[in-house]
Write a protein that holds these residues in place. Structure first.
Motif, PDB file in Angstrom:
ATOM      1  N   ASN A  47       4.414  20.038   3.525  1.00  0.00           N
ATOM      2  CA  ASN A  47       3.840  18.802   4.057  1.00  0.00           C
ATOM      3  C   ASN A  47       4.801  17.629   3.875  1.00  0.00           C
ATOM      4  O   ASN A  47       4.977  16.797   4.774  1.00  0.00           O
ATOM      5  CB  ASN A  47       2.518  18.478   3.354  1.00  0.00           C
ATOM      6  N   LEU A  48       5.432  17.563   2.698  1.00  0.00           N
ATOM      7  CA  LEU A  48       6.412  16.508   2.435  1.00  0.00           C
ATOM      8  C   LEU A  48       7.568  16.596   3.427  1.00  0.00           C
ATOM      9  O   LEU A  48       7.987  15.589   4.020  1.00  0.00           O
ATOM     10  CB  LEU A  48       6.933  16.645   1.001  1.00  0.00           C
ATOM     11  N   GLU A  49       8.051  17.794   3.631  1.00  0.00           N
ATOM     12  CA  GLU A  49       9.179  18.002   4.543  1.00  0.00           C
ATOM     13  C   GLU A  49       8.786  17.680   5.983  1.00  0.00           C
ATOM     14  O   GLU A  49       9.562  17.059   6.728  1.00  0.00           O
ATOM     15  CB  GLU A  49       9.655  19.450   4.428  1.00  0.00           C
ATOM     16  N   LEU A  62       4.293   6.073   1.521  1.00  0.00           N
ATOM     17  CA  LEU A  62       3.323   7.167   1.569  1.00  0.00           C
ATOM     18  C   LEU A  62       3.484   8.047   0.335  1.00  0.00           C
ATOM     19  O   LEU A  62       4.588   8.204  -0.189  1.00  0.00           O
ATOM     20  CB  LEU A  62       3.522   8.017   2.829  1.00  0.00           C
ATOM     21  N   SER A  63       2.373   8.603  -0.119  1.00  0.00           N
ATOM     22  CA  SER A  63       2.373   9.586  -1.201  1.00  0.00           C
ATOM     23  C   SER A  63       1.900  10.907  -0.627  1.00  0.00           C
ATOM     24  O   SER A  63       0.847  10.961   0.020  1.00  0.00           O
ATOM     25  CB  SER A  63       1.433   9.123  -2.325  1.00  0.00           C
ATOM     26  N   VAL A  64       2.665  11.965  -0.855  1.00  0.00           N
ATOM     27  CA  VAL A  64       2.320  13.277  -0.296  1.00  0.00           C
ATOM     28  C   VAL A  64       2.071  14.257  -1.445  1.00  0.00           C
ATOM     29  O   VAL A  64       2.963  14.512  -2.265  1.00  0.00           O
ATOM     30  CB  VAL A  64       3.437  13.815   0.620  1.00  0.00           C
ATOM     31  N   LEU A  65       0.852  14.791  -1.503  1.00  0.00           N
ATOM     32  CA  LEU A  65       0.501  15.783  -2.534  1.00  0.00           C
ATOM     33  C   LEU A  65       1.233  17.092  -2.255  1.00  0.00           C
ATOM     34  O   LEU A  65       1.168  17.624  -1.149  1.00  0.00           O
ATOM     35  CB  LEU A  65      -0.997  16.028  -2.543  1.00  0.00           C
ATOM     36  N   GLY A  84      -5.934   6.973  -1.794  1.00  0.00           N
ATOM     37  CA  GLY A  84      -6.030   8.189  -1.007  1.00  0.00           C
ATOM     38  C   GLY A  84      -7.408   8.398  -0.440  1.00  0.00           C
ATOM     39  O   GLY A  84      -7.644   8.245   0.760  1.00  0.00           O
ATOM     40  N   GLU A  85      -8.357   8.719  -1.304  1.00  0.00           N
ATOM     41  CA  GLU A  85      -9.682   9.140  -0.865  1.00  0.00           C
ATOM     42  C   GLU A  85     -10.358   8.163   0.084  1.00  0.00           C
ATOM     43  O   GLU A  85     -10.910   8.557   1.119  1.00  0.00           O
ATOM     44  CB  GLU A  85     -10.585   9.365  -2.085  1.00  0.00           C
ATOM     45  N   LEU A  92       0.813  -1.218   0.000  1.00  0.00           N
ATOM     46  CA  LEU A  92       0.000   0.000   0.000  1.00  0.00           C
ATOM     47  C   LEU A  92       0.845   1.265   0.000  1.00  0.00           C
ATOM     48  O   LEU A  92       1.701   1.457   0.864  1.00  0.00           O
ATOM     49  CB  LEU A  92      -0.916   0.021   1.231  1.00  0.00           C
ATOM     50  N   ILE A  93       0.580   2.129  -0.988  1.00  0.00           N
ATOM     51  CA  ILE A  93       1.084   3.505  -0.980  1.00  0.00           C
ATOM     52  C   ILE A  93      -0.100   4.358  -0.551  1.00  0.00           C
ATOM     53  O   ILE A  93      -1.035   4.585  -1.316  1.00  0.00           O
ATOM     54  CB  ILE A  93       1.571   3.951  -2.372  1.00  0.00           C
ATOM     55  N   ALA A  94      -0.095   4.796   0.698  1.00  0.00           N
ATOM     56  CA  ALA A  94      -1.221   5.562   1.248  1.00  0.00           C
ATOM     57  C   ALA A  94      -0.988   7.048   1.008  1.00  0.00           C
ATOM     58  O   ALA A  94       0.100   7.569   1.271  1.00  0.00           O
ATOM     59  CB  ALA A  94      -1.372   5.281   2.739  1.00  0.00           C
ATOM     60  N   GLU A  95      -2.023   7.721   0.523  1.00  0.00           N
ATOM     61  CA  GLU A  95      -1.862   9.096   0.072  1.00  0.00           C
ATOM     62  C   GLU A  95      -2.294  10.130   1.111  1.00  0.00           C
ATOM     63  O   GLU A  95      -3.429  10.095   1.597  1.00  0.00           O
ATOM     64  CB  GLU A  95      -2.650   9.309  -1.219  1.00  0.00           C
TER      65      GLU A  95
END
Length: 399
Positions: free
Chosen positions: A230-232, A215-218, A376-377, A180-183
């Motif tokens: 947010n990524l940082e 994790l995926s960060v928008l 994500g959603e 899982l890559i959770a967004e």
């Protein structure tokens, strides 16, 4: 046509011929140069590199006299010519997303005639094109504030790169389910705000606790209410999951910037980037230790990406980025037959993306051949994202 153009004759020893495409009156150019050698990512015909080699381009489709216009005007002309060349390359590969508005040539564009075109094609055709046009302006402004040389120096202080693909494989082996890559996503153009009480660090920790492999960060601010901050913040929070920078990449500069903020992987979208851009950016990712997740949406994009050496991770987005319609059957369609065989032969990990809400959805794409999913959603909207992951997979997948 007469209302759209004003002409003034100029002297020219040998008139050049401009052919105009309908509607947008876009000049079509032919560059008489030898083909790009295979593997030469910095070749002169690369759209990315042309931008860095403006001073080397001579005798374009029309010459500009330095005695008639200022150096700044000359640069605008050259940038316009390069942009048109980029669009021609993209169109030849089936890419419908234009990199920037086709505003027509600058007012000082000189050929056998001097003219200004009134262009009616400056409205984005869809939301993805609107995002890309906005990103082009945004990145230009960011590059002025932090040139590439400064970014390269900042890399010395970047945190170590973590193994993104290794984490996905380990999760798949441990659970028998797609990794899982959770967004970490607050909003989207199609759904609006997904979570009002949005704390990226708390959400990231909840995902990790629930068994997320990565994790995926928008990081897009205008359309997804995200940001590199947010990524940082997630990277500095102690979360151990490798991080994907979910950004609309149009310039190699963004890859360096993402790495300085702690990214371990970055998204490259085939619907936006021509093949040479993908090759060049993939090479940069390897040099920086980053994983490139290359996203496709249809058969033609999949075929293009499968023809590029060194691709390790492909994401199949079940959402049509032009209409935003979702069909998880898209994953199965793109993994059938010869394409599926090539993917297995090359050892490419496939990620299923969009439209995954239930254990049945996960089972469907897993049976189709994916080894990982990006979601994500369906989990970020849950009051408790940790429990949301268990609900998505039908069981607890935490360590």
């Amino acid at each position: 046509m007469e209302a759209a153009m004003s002409f003034k004759a100029t002297a020219a020893p040998a008139p050049r011929v401009l052919s105009f495409q309908s509607l947008n009156f876009r000049p079509k150019f032919t560059f008489l140069k030898p083909p790009t050698p295979a593997g030469n990512f910095m070749a002169q015909n690369s759209p990315l590199c042309i931008r860095a080699q403006k001073s080397e381009l001579k005798d374009g489709p029309a010459t500009v006299s330095s005695t008639d216009i200022s150096e700044r005007d000359a640069l605008k002309v050259k940038e316009w010519e390069i942009g048109m060349f980029q669009d021609e390359i993209a169109a030849s590969q089936g890419i419908r997303i234009r990199r920037r508005p086709p505003t027509g040539p600058p007012s000082h564009y000189v050929g056998p005639f001097e003219f200004r075109i009134q262009n009616e094609g400056n409205t984005p055709r869809n939301i993805l094109e609107e995002i890309v046009w906005n990103k082009d302006v945004e990145v230009s402004q960011m590059k002025e504030k932090m040139p590439l040389l400064a970014l390269k120096k900042a890399l010395d202080n970047a945190p170590p790169v973590r193994d993104f693909i290794g984490a996905l494989k380990a999760a798949n082996s441990r659970t028998g389910l797609p990794g899982l890559i959770a967004e970490v996503k607050k909003a989207s153009p199609s759904r609006g705000v997904l979570r009002e009480d949005f704390d990226p660090v708390e959400i990231a920790k909840a995902y990790e606790k629930g068994g997320a492999a990565c994790l995926s960060v928008l990081t897009d601010e205008k359309y997804f209410q995200g940001g590199f901050q947010n990524l940082e913040a997630v990277r500095n929070s102690g979360v151990k999951c490798p991080l994907l920078c979910k950004e609309f990449v149009i310039d190699a500069w963004q890859i360096y910037y993402a790495r300085t903020k702690g990214a371990d992987a970055i998204l490259l979208i085939a619907a936006v980037l021509p093949d040479l851009d993908i090759k060049y950016m993939t090479k940069i990712c390897k040099l920086l230790g980053l994983t490139a997740l290359i996203e496709v949406h249809d058969e033609r994009e999949m075929d293009r990406v499968l023809g590029i050496d060194g691709v390790e991770l492909i994401g199949i987005n079940n959402r049509n980025l032009e209409t935003f319609e979702v069909d998880i059957g898209n994953t199965k369609k793109l993994l059938e037959g010869e394409r599926g065989r090539k993917i297995r032969e090359k050892g490419i990990i496939v990620v299923g993306e969009s439209g995954l809400f239930t254990p049945a959805d996960i089972a469907y794409v897993q049976e189709a051949g994916v080894k990982a999913v990006l979601v994500g959603e369906s989990i970020v909207k849950q009051k408790n994202p940790t429990e949301g992951i268990a609900g998505l997979f039908g069981k607890d997948i935490s360590l």
